[in-house]
Design a protein around this motif. Structure first.
Motif, PDB file in Angstrom:
ATOM      1  N   VAL A  86       0.852  -1.200   0.003  1.00  7.43           N
ATOM      2  CA  VAL A  86       0.050   0.167  -0.113  1.00  7.43           C
ATOM      3  C   VAL A  86       0.663   1.334  -0.109  1.00  7.43           C
ATOM      4  O   VAL A  86       0.262   2.447  -0.233  1.00  7.43           O
ATOM      5  CB  VAL A  86      -1.153  -0.022   1.219  1.00  7.43           C
TER       6      VAL A  86
ATOM      7  N   VAL B  99      -7.848   0.748  -0.284  1.00  6.31           N
ATOM      8  CA  VAL B  99      -7.511   0.618  -1.628  1.00  6.31           C
ATOM      9  C   VAL B  99      -8.508  -0.442  -2.479  1.00  6.31           C
ATOM     10  O   VAL B  99      -8.959   0.124  -3.430  1.00  6.31           O
ATOM     11  CB  VAL B  99      -6.001  -0.040  -1.646  1.00  6.31           C
TER      12      VAL B  99
ATOM     13  N   PHE C 185      -5.053  -1.819   2.743  1.00 12.81           N
ATOM     14  CA  PHE C 185      -5.370  -2.337   1.522  1.00 12.81           C
ATOM     15  C   PHE C 185      -6.708  -2.919   1.526  1.00 12.81           C
ATOM     16  O   PHE C 185      -7.104  -2.757   0.280  1.00 12.81           O
ATOM     17  CB  PHE C 185      -4.245  -3.637   1.671  1.00 12.81           C
TER      18      PHE C 185
END
Length: 325
Positions: free
Chosen positions: A20, A117, A113
């Motif tokens: 990340v 993300v 993450f």
């Protein structure tokens, strides 16, 4: 969906942090460029982190006697773009782990993450495909798919631990539940309950704060931040409702609760040694409580504190960067 401390191996945590880190770097660059076009991006970042933080305080009871919550990452991606959403949710997760013990310190990269993300980028991709012809349906499906993608990523990270990290006797060192348990447990809750909650929440907020009343299309900045502030005030005042849901979210138990769940499911009650000897971090306001105050008042004050921290942080960070640019 927050992965607690010591459920993932240090190796897994390191890999996820390295994964990340470049996304954060690009996010900062993208947000810097966005601020040059839209100055209101700076307060919007603070409001976005606050919104994600507050919505995650509303725990909902789900089948199985556990709880779960929405995240708001796809909503933020639609409002201000996926890069800004990534940054906003990451900062919210950082404050949660450092001050309130919600999510592990070592697992911070993994939690970012999945929720900062995977969720906003997957959801925003779905929205882009549908926004031209069916923006409202697109917003709902984007949120539904986004939160389920994040849940699946979390389930995989947890489920691979006993496969990759065990002692000579094949006893798991970290999370003991394998993939054939983590995936059904996480996905059943999110596919049947949380996905719909996330979709309804996203669509409702978008409809309330959208800039133009002339079109049904939800666009990026500028956003009606005044209405967004009303939503935040409402969430702060209503935040104690998140205390009504009893039970711990699946996979977020402390070590004693974990052993009990193993026993209840007729599984070996061996304490994973990596968890026993792992990092022990005690946050200042664990579980959003303030010593000496009623739990509901502490919950509200934690929400207010988070909003003030976010607004000040982004102002100091990005206004100074742009003045020095």
């Amino acid at each position: 969906m927050h992965i607690p401390e010591n459920y993932l191996s240090p190796q897994t945590c390191g890999v996820m942090l390295a994964t990340v880190a470049p996304v954060w770097y690009v996010s900062i660059k993208k947000v810097d460029a966005q601020i040059k076009l839209h100055k209101e991006t700076i307060p919007m970042l603070g409001l976005s982190s606050s919104l994600s933080f507050l919505i995650m305080m509303f725990n909902l009871p789900v089948p199985g006697g556990t709880t779960a919550h929405a995240v708001g990452a796809v909503l933020l991606a639609i409002l201000s773009g996926p890069w800004a959403a990534c940054l906003s949710v990451s900062v919210a997760l950082l404050l949660q782990s450092l001050l309130f013990g919600d999510g592990g310190i070592l697992a911070f990269g993994a939690n970012c993450f999945t929720m900062a993300v995977v969720m906003p980028f997957v959801g925003y991709g779905i929205y882009l495909l549908l926004k031209k012809h069916a923006p409202k349906i697109g917003a709902f499906l984007a949120a539904y798919v986004g939160v389920n993608a994040a849940a699946l990523a979390t389930a995989i990270l947890l489920g691979v631990q006993p496969l990759l990290f065990h002692d000579a006797a094949r006893q798991p060192l970290y999370n003991p539940y394998p993939l054939n348990i983590t995936i059904p447990a996480m996905m059943s809750v999110h596919l049947l309950v949380i996905g719909f909650v996330e979709g309804i929440f996203t669509l409702s907020v978008l409809s309330f704060v959208k800039r133009s009343t002339q079109t049904d299309t939800f666009t990026l900045l500028p956003v009606n931040t005044r209405r967004l502030k009303f939503i935040l005030i409402g969430f702060v005042l209503l935040s104690p409702l998140g205390l009504l849901a009893s039970g711990t979210a699946w996979g977020e138990w402390d070590l004693n609760e974990l052993v009990k769940t193993l026993k209840d499911n007729h599984l070996p009650t061996h304490k994973p040694q990596g968890m026993v000897h792992g990092l022990s971090f005690h946050s200042l306001f664990s579980d959003y409580t303030i010593p000496g105050l009623p739990i509901s008042i502490g919950y509200i004050l934690c929400g207010i504190t988070a909003i003030l921290v976010f607004l000040l942080l982004y102002r100091l960070l990005f206004e100074r960067r742009n003045k020095n640019a």
